[in-house]
Motif scaffolding. Structure first.
Motif, PDB file in Angstrom:
ATOM      1  N   GLY C 412       0.833  -1.175  -0.074  1.00 35.53           N
ATOM      2  CA  GLY C 412       0.256   0.061   0.092  1.00 35.53           C
ATOM      3  C   GLY C 412       0.806   1.101   0.106  1.00 35.53           C
ATOM      4  O   GLY C 412       0.439   2.687  -0.063  1.00 35.53           O
ATOM      5  N   HIS C 428      -5.581  -2.235   0.751  1.00 37.30           N
ATOM      6  CA  HIS C 428      -5.897  -1.714   1.830  1.00 37.30           C
ATOM      7  C   HIS C 428      -5.000  -1.360   3.048  1.00 37.30           C
ATOM      8  O   HIS C 428      -4.269  -2.103   3.268  1.00 37.30           O
ATOM      9  CB  HIS C 428      -7.351  -1.860   2.362  1.00 37.30           C
ATOM     10  CG  HIS C 428      -8.545  -1.958   1.043  1.00 37.30           C
ATOM     11  ND1 HIS C 428      -8.569  -0.970   0.317  1.00 37.30           N
ATOM     12  CD2 HIS C 428      -9.397  -2.691   1.220  1.00 37.30           C
ATOM     13  CE1 HIS C 428      -9.420  -1.018  -0.407  1.00 37.30           C
ATOM     14  NE2 HIS C 428     -10.202  -2.468  -0.135  1.00 37.30           N
ATOM     15  N   GLU C 432      -9.135  -0.379   6.799  1.00 40.33           N
ATOM     16  CA  GLU C 432     -10.101  -0.177   5.708  1.00 40.33           C
ATOM     17  C   GLU C 432     -10.497  -1.761   5.304  1.00 40.33           C
ATOM     18  O   GLU C 432     -11.545  -1.413   4.243  1.00 40.33           O
ATOM     19  CB  GLU C 432      -9.193   0.308   4.616  1.00 40.33           C
ATOM     20  CG  GLU C 432      -8.728   1.931   4.903  1.00 40.33           C
ATOM     21  CD  GLU C 432      -7.991   2.311   3.764  1.00 40.33           C
ATOM     22  OE1 GLU C 432      -7.898   3.618   3.624  1.00 40.33           O
ATOM     23  OE2 GLU C 432      -7.211   1.503   3.257  1.00 40.33           O
ATOM     24  N   SER C 433      -9.971  -2.719   5.629  1.00 35.59           N
ATOM     25  CA  SER C 433     -10.326  -4.039   4.973  1.00 35.59           C
ATOM     26  C   SER C 433     -11.034  -5.111   5.910  1.00 35.59           C
ATOM     27  O   SER C 433     -10.643  -5.196   7.083  1.00 35.59           O
ATOM     28  CB  SER C 433      -8.887  -4.691   4.310  1.00 35.59           C
ATOM     29  OG  SER C 433      -7.930  -4.556   5.156  1.00 35.59           O
ATOM     30  N   PRO C 449     -13.374  -3.139   8.436  1.00 37.34           N
ATOM     31  CA  PRO C 449     -13.130  -1.876   8.309  1.00 37.34           C
ATOM     32  C   PRO C 449     -13.713  -0.894   9.128  1.00 37.34           C
ATOM     33  O   PRO C 449     -15.016  -1.026   9.547  1.00 37.34           O
ATOM     34  CB  PRO C 449     -13.800  -1.668   6.712  1.00 37.34           C
ATOM     35  CG  PRO C 449     -14.578  -2.896   6.621  1.00 37.34           C
ATOM     36  CD  PRO C 449     -14.088  -4.020   7.458  1.00 37.34           C
ATOM     37  N   PRO C 453     -12.171   2.900   2.227  1.00 38.81           N
ATOM     38  CA  PRO C 453     -10.997   3.135   1.795  1.00 38.81           C
ATOM     39  C   PRO C 453     -10.828   4.713   1.353  1.00 38.81           C
ATOM     40  O   PRO C 453     -11.574   5.184   0.756  1.00 38.81           O
ATOM     41  CB  PRO C 453     -10.833   2.145   0.524  1.00 38.81           C
ATOM     42  CG  PRO C 453     -11.560   0.898   0.816  1.00 38.81           C
ATOM     43  CD  PRO C 453     -12.686   1.517   1.642  1.00 38.81           C
ATOM     44  N   THR C 457      -7.462   2.002  -3.434  1.00 44.61           N
ATOM     45  CA  THR C 457      -6.722   0.640  -3.160  1.00 44.61           C
ATOM     46  C   THR C 457      -7.789  -0.324  -3.184  1.00 44.61           C
ATOM     47  O   THR C 457      -8.803  -0.234  -3.377  1.00 44.61           O
ATOM     48  CB  THR C 457      -5.957   0.763  -1.860  1.00 44.61           C
ATOM     49  OG1 THR C 457      -7.299   1.045  -0.982  1.00 44.61           O
ATOM     50  CG2 THR C 457      -5.192   1.930  -1.590  1.00 44.61           C
ATOM     51  N   ARG C 458      -7.219  -1.832  -3.294  1.00 39.17           N
ATOM     52  CA  ARG C 458      -7.916  -2.769  -3.422  1.00 39.17           C
ATOM     53  C   ARG C 458      -7.383  -3.936  -2.455  1.00 39.17           C
ATOM     54  O   ARG C 458      -6.207  -4.133  -2.315  1.00 39.17           O
ATOM     55  CB  ARG C 458      -8.157  -3.297  -4.696  1.00 39.17           C
ATOM     56  CG  ARG C 458      -8.924  -4.294  -5.028  1.00 39.17           C
ATOM     57  CD  ARG C 458      -9.338  -4.791  -6.556  1.00 39.17           C
ATOM     58  NE  ARG C 458      -8.063  -5.335  -7.295  1.00 39.17           N
ATOM     59  CZ  ARG C 458      -7.706  -5.489  -8.480  1.00 39.17           C
ATOM     60  NH1 ARG C 458      -8.845  -5.082  -9.517  1.00 39.17           N
ATOM     61  NH2 ARG C 458      -6.672  -6.071  -8.974  1.00 39.17           N
ATOM     62  N   ALA C 459      -8.383  -4.677  -1.810  1.00 37.85           N
ATOM     63  CA  ALA C 459      -7.999  -5.695  -0.747  1.00 37.85           C
ATOM     64  C   ALA C 459      -7.214  -6.730  -1.556  1.00 37.85           C
ATOM     65  O   ALA C 459      -7.484  -7.184  -2.691  1.00 37.85           O
ATOM     66  CB  ALA C 459      -9.050  -6.369  -0.072  1.00 37.85           C
TER      67      ALA C 459
END
Lengths: 457, 174, 955
Positions: C412, C428, C432-433, C449, C453, C457-459
């Motif tokens: 990240g 994340h 956030e995840s 979370p 986010p 971003t993406r898990a």
């Protein structure tokens, strides 16, 4: 004439002057242009003042962080300078008030200048408590004025608040005392001058005309003011010493501080008076009014106070040992052996050893000796305050918080600036006001004395 | 007495002034005032001046300052805003002393000076009396309200000159 | 005096409280809602303001969610405090069986990482911003025969996702590593017990703990859990034999060593032989018949210490524990041998259920490098971790990242590894995840979370499953996996929500294997391979408790928190024993060069009492080139003066490939930024000891419970009557016996109270702003004592009397209050404070990184320039507790108010409460004969009490 001078006391003014001559001499600086040395002096002072102004503006704009203080040492040069300048002031009041009560006739030639010095010194002193605040723009909060913040008053238990009252009272009373003394001489200048100056001095002199009905009450008032100023001068430095004496910090929490501080103040004050007078009598050509006998007399007082201060130093050390309080003992050992030991050593040298030279008449009556001595004494007295304030703070109770303090250019510049302010004021005073108490000198002049002692047949 | 006319004798030293004053008073002349470069001791007796009020006023002003300081501090500490400060009791008395003392001095000092100015009616722009006779420089001036009769005037004139007056002349208060 | 305000607050709360249980139950859905209404959202989604207010969410109301701390693989349980949709504080989750409410400095500070504007805000392709679509396209056609490189994966769901991913692409494999490696321990167990695993340690059961360079109270594996285990046994109140005995053999002075009863400086190269001798002594005591290990390097250790230690161990067989932090498998085998002889397996350490915090393997990592060399592996997917920086062979890996067909990082942050990768698919922040963690098998905790986010971003789970061709949201993946294997059977939803509320689930391990110690390996041990040919100084590289492996190097709070031992902030340094320093002729602050092979770094020297001779030690985690501006020691605030330095500290990882280094002094000086510049209990002139820390030995303590009091002067009678405190009178008790100095409280206090961070240059000027600091002293025997120091809230406070404007005065509940907006800044109070706990705002200390203002606590004023500040006993927490109590018409119960420091303390050293309530815990502490007040002789009447430190000097 000199044959008829009283054998009891040699006159304090040389050259058997007539009253008219005294008027001439005293008013001369105002009427004829000053010597070039005056301009040099004023120029130097103004430069220092400007430097001070710049750094103070920078500090107030950016924050106290521009100083070298830290979490352990919250006061250093700021309050050191404050105490230093307040101390300087004390000699003025002492000369004008206390010597007056003791009927010390020799004060008359120097009291005007000494009082002026007091006022300027207190101005310099007042500067530091103001700018040492984190938020100086809120300085007026220290006054107990009725406010909209609900019942919200100041803390009458705080020595700092006592300072506020003591210093402002001291300033007001000294200024009044000085101004009152000026009236007859302002009138003299008024009567000798024309045009604008006549107008200005006419207003300032409040229409003084030397009426004896005024004179007789005037003397009473002057006596009363002197009587009030005398305890005041003691109270002021006593209260300043409370800032430290009432605290819990080893090296601060000391019961002998009030007398210790007052004597130190007079000590440093007289040193400063001598410094100024030795300059002034040359620059303003007043050798016949501020004679070597005056300097001699001041040296004697300096010597006395020096020895009292020395006694205080000794007592402090003794009490630290005798108290058996380990923190107290360490505080004083730390002054002697700690990281700031040089300051302590220099302090003892300047305040205790150097003044011993004043035992010798040859030294006392020689400005070339007295001048450097007076300077050294002022250095020593500044260091005394630094040692008391900073060196006590930097290593107090919990070793974890012990740390060192180093000044920054801002603090040094501010100190320089305070000298600039002081000397600027003083040079202007010499130029635009009668620097010698004309009427008082007349009263003790050879002429006056003769015509008092021998009635004409 | 703004535009009253005076008969003034101008002397060069203080003991002539003193002698003249004594003589004139014995001769029954009413002395308006004397003008001198410095306070001449003995003139009070010579002119038979009353004692001044100033010391008593000074005391009163001082007392007022003291009272104000003590009462105000007590009122704040005990009544208006009692706060626990460092565990000390609300009316911690020793803490009152310094400010009480300072205010006493301040009030007494200023009070005395102001009362003096009022008593002597001195203020910015006041016209000095008998100016121009050098009383602020080196002369000692003795002023009388001009006597009515010519004969009296002559006597006084003579008396002053005998007592060493440099000159005797008419003068006005402006 | 606050009664009106209480009433108002109470008013606000009444209706809420009615909803209380409901709130708790529905934590999960609120988590979703508070984060902006939806959790699985298209990547280009934004944080949108709520169109309609979700039920139960009130502006200004604080909500707590159970989650898992993502700061390291120890995976402590955490509660995240959410205010108006913003997570503003992390605290330990009391219901978590491992961390039990504790949370370390790094965990506390990790909330600031969330708001770090230096994070990646979008995917990168060849260093340039790219759309997720473009990135996915780029990645998915290069995924054959790649290796997934990751630090130990503690999330079963993520591991599951990785496995599916690997199945999809034949020839690909998973390589795990650990920046703070425990590989040797796992390898040793592979050899002695036939299973490559990390044991689960139960220090709570251990009466005798002997540790070799294992800093288990500071940074080793799971410090919070271990501290929670260790501290209850350090209470001497119990009868004679229940205070544990703790010996520490170590190369440098660590937090753990500082708290040990017996501490022996020991070079790493001597560890093997020392362990062997202790082992042999134990063997003779417990009649061990099995094989014996061969001798190694001779040890300088005196026989007495060996036999004493062995004796203690044998006496506590089955209730003792030997630990080692050595990176050498042979040495670790000896540790296992001793533990096996003592029958500690199954008691104080367990192999099944095992510890899962560290699974990395150095050999695997080397194999990966080899395969990359040969081209057998085409690409690398760096799932987590930052190997280029925090692995000794990072530089070699970096070469391949440049050249490989696919180099992809899911980091990240644009860290040292990410910037070398062609593609970056930012993950994340943990807050956030959706995720889970299993740090010890059978203990499963959930992460939910607390905010949507912040950036695009993406898990990692989503990325992997998408690339594997079966896209699913992290939440679905998580729920799917939990439904199947964690919460099987009926009624999933209720139990799922219950799990979310508690944050942790215990699933019993089915039929644990009973693994036996196999002694045959002992003869085959190769004697200590540590000593390297080039001589010089042995290197001891360690992770400091505050900065760990440096993954949070851009976190201003961690950089400013001083190391508990050296009290140095902002940067690392090379520590030497006084003798070696004298030999080398170096002084504190002299810059020395450490070099070995190609690697060479420069660090200021630090002279450390109790440091082993012939060893130089330095902290890992500093000197990061791509962590961000803070790590590079840029101004924290523009107005502050800053000595520009390239980096704060130097990177030690490359040197850790070597066991010894050359040391040479450069001429230069670089003063370390110390918050404490004098270390001793006694002053330097009279040598007289000051009684702020009072300590005794266990024997003396049982002779006289008040022993160790020093000669504190008695308090005289007061001149004036004391004020009475009709309501509660708040007070605090701090147990010096269990305070480990870990500094978790320092960080907790700073975050709770918006205490500013001032930067290296200012700390050098002794202007650190910490309200709560930990004083570290050495006594005349060179033993260490920690003393948390904060405002003592004196009844007769010297600071109050001297303030001209009454900006500080006393509350009716015994608190010393600071009124910021009345303060004019004379600093008189600070001068007159005997404890020097008051802090002055020398400048305007705003965050340079404005995003981080989102982490500010809205309950606390942010102080302006020129104002004094100090510890308030967390008055905001007291007030809210009082309001709650009023709302429910009850008194505040004992323990209901916990200041940030007390709450975060992993050792439970700090107790807070009402002295006027005789039944309160703090009142009991005050009654304890050990309790004393620092500087009580001044008569200032502190409200903070300390418990005498008792050292268990059995031998």
């Amino acid at each position: 004439m000199s044959a008829r001078v009283s054998p009891l006391r040699e006159p304090w003014v040389d050259g058997g002057k007539t009253l008219a001559r005294i008027t001439e001499d005293v008013c001369a600086p105002l009427e004829r242009g000053p010597a070039p040395s005056w301009y040099w002096g004023l120029g130097a002072s103004l430069t220092a003042l400007l430097i001070g102004k710049i750094v103070v503006v920078h500090q107030i704009w950016t924050g106290i962080g521009t100083w070298g203080l830290n979490k352990t040492v919250g006061w250093s040069w700021d309050i050191t300078n404050f105490v230093f300048w307040v101390g300087i002031g004390h000699a003025g009041t002492l000369i004008s008030a206390i010597l007056f009560l003791f009927r010390q006739k020799w004060r008359t030639s120097i009291n005007r200048a000494a009082e002026a010095m007091t006022i300027f010194a207190v101005m310099c002193a007042g500067l530091f408590p103001l700018i040492h605040m984190g938020r100086p723009w809120l300085a007026y909060w220290v006054f107990p004025y009725p406010n909209e913040l609900g019942p919200l008053w100041v803390n009458f238990r705080s020595p700092l608040l006592w300072d506020v009252f003591a210093i402002s009272t001291y300033f007001i009373i000294s200024a009044t005392f000085w101004y009152v003394g000026l009236w007859p001489d302002l009138a003299t200048v008024r009567d000798r001058s024309q045009g604008l100056r006549k107008k200005i001095f006419g207003v300032l002199s409040l229409g003084w005309d030397g009426s004896h009905r005024s004179w007789s009450r005037y003397e009473t008032m002057y006596l009363l003011l002197a009587g009030l100023a005398t305890p005041l001068v003691f109270s002021v430095h006593t209260i300043v010493s409370f800032d430290f004496a009432t605290s819990v910090i080893p090296g601060w929490h000391t019961t002998i501080f009030p007398p210790y501080f007052v004597c130190g103040a007079i000590f440093s004050g007289f040193a400063m008076v001598m410094t100024l007078m030795i300059i002034a009598r040359k620059v303003m050509r007043f050798e016949e009014y501020i004679t070597l006998r005056h300097i001699d007399a001041m040296c004697k007082i300096t010597l006395l106070t020096s020895m009292i201060v020395a006694l205080a130093y000794g007592t402090e050390l003794f009490m630290a040992w005798y108290s058996g309080n380990p923190y107290e003992q360490f505080a004083f050992l730390n002054r002697i052996y700690g990281p700031y030991r040089a300051g302590y050593a220099l302090m003892v040298f300047c305040n205790v050893l150097v003044p011993q030279a004043l035992w010798f008449k040859a030294v006392r009556r020689n400005p070339l000796w007295v001048f450097p001595i007076s300077i050294l004494i002022n250095v020593g007295m500044w260091l005394e305050r630094f040692v008391i304030i900073t060196v006590s703070l930097h290593r107090d109770y919990l070793p974890s918080s012990w740390t060192m303090y180093y000044p920054t250019y801002v603090e040094i510049g501010t100190f320089l600036g305070s000298f600039g302010l002081f000397f600027t004021c003083f040079f202007l005073f010499c130029r635009f006001l009668p620097m010698i108490a004309c009427s008082e000198v007349k009263a003790i002049s050879t002429f006056a004395q003769e015509n008092r002692e021998t009635p004409r047949g | 007495m703004a535009d009253r006319d005076f008969l003034v004798g101008v002397f060069v030293c203080e003991q002539d002034l003193l002698a003249a004053t004594h003589a004139a008073r014995e001769a029954g002349f009413k002395i308006h005032d004397a003008y001198t470069p410095y306070p001449v001791h003995g003139m009070d007796e010579a002119m038979a001046l009353p004692k001044t009020l100033l010391p008593r006023l000074c005391f009163l002003f001082g007392a007022a300052g003291l009272l104000l300081a003590v009462l105000f501090q007590c009122w704040v500490g005990l009544i208006d805003w009692p706060m626990n400060i460092g565990g000390k009791s609300f009316g911690a008395r020793p803490a009152l002393i310094p400010i009480a003392f300072e205010l006493t001095v301040l009030f007494a000092g200023l009070g005395t000076v102001i009362s003096f100015l009022v008593l002597r009616r001195l203020f910015p722009g006041r016209e000095p009396e008998c100016a121009g006779l050098g009383a602020s420089d080196a002369s000692f001036v003795l002023a009388f309200a001009t006597p009515e009769t010519e004969q009296l005037r002559g006597t006084l004139n003579r008396l002053l000159l005998e007592r060493g007056a440099k000159s005797v002349r008419e003068a006005s208060s402006r | 005096m606050n009664s009106e305000r209480d009433d108002i607050e109470a008013q606000d709360r009444r209706d809420l409280v009615r909803r209380g249980s409901f709130l708790k139950g529905m934590a999960a859905s609120f988590a979703a809602l508070s984060g902006g209404g939806c959790v699985f959202r298209p990547p280009e989604g934004k944080v949108v303001p709520l169109m309609e207010q979700p039920a139960g969410v009130f502006p200004g109301e604080t909500l707590w969610y159970a989650t898992t701390c993502g700061a390291c693989t120890a995976s402590c349980g955490a509660l995240v405090k959410v205010r108006d949709g913003r997570p503003i504080k992390l605290e330990g989750n009391p219901e978590h069986p491992l961390s039990r409410g504790g949370l370390c400095a790094r965990g506390q500070a990790s909330v600031l990482d969330l708001y770090d504007s230096h994070r990646l805000r979008f995917p990168l392709l060849d260093g340039k911003e790219a759309s997720w679509a473009a990135l996915d396209a780029f990645v998915s056609e290069r995924l054959n025969g790649v290796a997934v490189l990751s630090e130990t994966i503690v999330s079963p769901t993520l591991r599951f996702a990785v496995e599916r991913f690997l199945k999809k692409f034949p020839g690909s494999r998973l390589v795990e590593y650990d920046s703070l490696s425990a590989s040797a321990i796992l390898d040793a167990h592979a050899r002695t017990h036939g299973v490559r695993t990390l044991p689960a340690y139960h220090l709570g059961k251990a009466r005798v703990i002997v540790s070799f360079d294992a800093d288990f109270l500071g940074s080793w594996i799971s410090p919070v859990e271990f501290t929670k285990d260790w501290s209850p046994n350090r209470q001497p109140e119990r009868e004679w034999d229940t205070m544990s005995w703790h010996a520490q053999f170590e190369s440098r002075l660590s937090v753990t060593g500082a708290n040990a009863d017996l501490r022996v400086p020991l070079r790493p190269s001597e560890q093997y032989e020392t362990l062997r001798q202790i082992g042999l002594a134990v063997a003779s005591l417990v009649f061990w018949k099995g094989p014996k290990p061969p001798a190694g390097e001779p040890s300088s250790l005196n026989a007495a210490a060996v036999s004493d230690t062995a004796g203690q161990l044998a006496r506590a067989a089955g209730r003792s524990l030997v630990l080692s932090g050595s990176p050498d498998a042979a040495t670790q085998c000896l540790v296992n041998w001793i533990n096996a002889m003592l029958g500690n397996y199954g008691e104080t350490l367990v192999l099944d259920p095992a510890g899962l915090q560290k699974r990395g393997s150095e050999t695997e990592f080397d194999r990966l490098l080899g395969d990359l060399e040969k081209g057998a592996v085409k690409g690398v997917v760096v799932l987590s971790g930052n190997p280029v920086y925090d692995h000794p062979k990072g530089a070699e890996l970096a070469k391949f990242l440049d050249s490989a067909k696919l180099s992809l990082s899911l980091s990240g942050r644009p860290d040292e590894t990410a910037v070398r990768c062609r593609a970056v698919a930012p993950d994340h922040h943990p807050l956030e995840s959706w995720s889970d963690a299993e740090a010890v098998s059978g203990v499963l905790s959930l992460s939910q979370p607390a905010i949507a986010p912040l950036y695009s971003t993406r898990a990692a789970i989503e990325s992997l499953s998408l690339w594997a061709g079966e896209p699913m949201s992290a939440l679905d993946a998580l729920r799917g996996r939990w439904k199947k294997s964690v919460l099987p059977g009926a009624d999933f939803e209720r139990r799922w929500h219950e799990a979310l509320r508690k944050g942790v689930v215990l699933s019993d391990v089915k039929n644990p294997k009973n693994l036996r110690f196999d002694g045959r390996v002992l003869e085959r041990l190769s004697p200590n391979p540590l000593r390297s040919a080039e001589g010089g100084f042995e290197l001891s590289a360690y992770a400091s408790p505050v900065l760990g492996d440096g993954r949070q190097a851009n976190n201003p709070w961690l950089q400013e928190t001083p190391d508990p031992i050296s009290k140095t902030a902002w940067g690392n340094y090379a520590s030497f024993s006084p003798e070696d320093a004298a030999k080398l002729g170096i002084v504190e602050g002299r810059v020395v060069r450490l070099s070995a092979g190609a690697a060479s770094i420069e660090l200021p020297a630090q002279i450390q009492k109790g440091h082993a001779r012939g060893v130089v030690s330095a902290a890992l985690g500093y000197g990061r080139t791509h962590a961000g501006p803070v790590a590079a020691n840029f101004p924290v605030q523009k107005m502050l003066p800053v000595e520009r330095e390239e980096l704060s500290g130097a990177d030690l990882f490359p040197l850790t490939a070597y066991s010894s280094v050359r040391v040479e002094s450069t001429g230069r000086m670089s003063a370390p930024a110390k918050t404490q510049t004098y270390d001793e209990m006694s002053d330097p002139i009279t040598g007289r000891r000051r009684p702020m820390v009072q300590e005794t030995t266990l024997q003396d303590y049982f002779k006289d419970a008040t022993s160790g009091r020093g000669k504190a002067m008695e308090v005289g009678p007061s001149l004036w009557p004391a004020h009475d405190y009709p309501g509660p009178k708040w007070a605090m008790a701090i147990d010096l016996n269990v305070c480990t100095g870990c500094s978790s409280c320092v960080v907790a206090c700073g975050l709770e109270n918006n205490v500013p961070v001032v930067g290296k240059a200012e700390v050098r000027k002794s202007r650190d702003m910490h309200w709560m600091r930990i004083d570290r002293y050495y006594n005349e025997n060179g033993e260490t004592a920690f003393q948390p120091m904060l405002c003592q809230h004196c009844d007769n406070a010297p600071c109050e009397t001297v303030c001209p404007v009454l900006a500080t005065l006393h509350s009716s509940e015994g608190m010393n209050m600071q009124v910021y907006n009345r303060c004019v800044g004379t600093r008189y109070c600070a001068n007159n404070c005997p404890y020097k706990v008051r802090r002055f705002n020398w400048f305007d200390y705003a965050h340079e990184d404005l995003t981080q203002n989102l982490a500010l606590n809205p309950d606390i004023t942010v102080r302006t320039r020129g104002v004094m500040e100090k510890c308030s006993f967390c008055v905001q927490r007291v007030q809210s507790a009082k309001a709650d109590a009023r709302a429910e018409n009850r008194a505040v119960t004992d323990g209901e108010v916990r200041p940030a420091c007390a709450q975060s303390c992993p050792a439970d050293a700090i107790v807070f409460g009402d002295l006027n309530d005789p039944k309160s815990a703090v009142a009991k502490k005050l009654g304890d004969p050990r309790s004393y007040a620092v500087l009580s002789e001044l008569g200032v009447g502190p409200s903070v009490f300390y418990m005498t430190k008792v050292r268990n000097k059995k031998v």
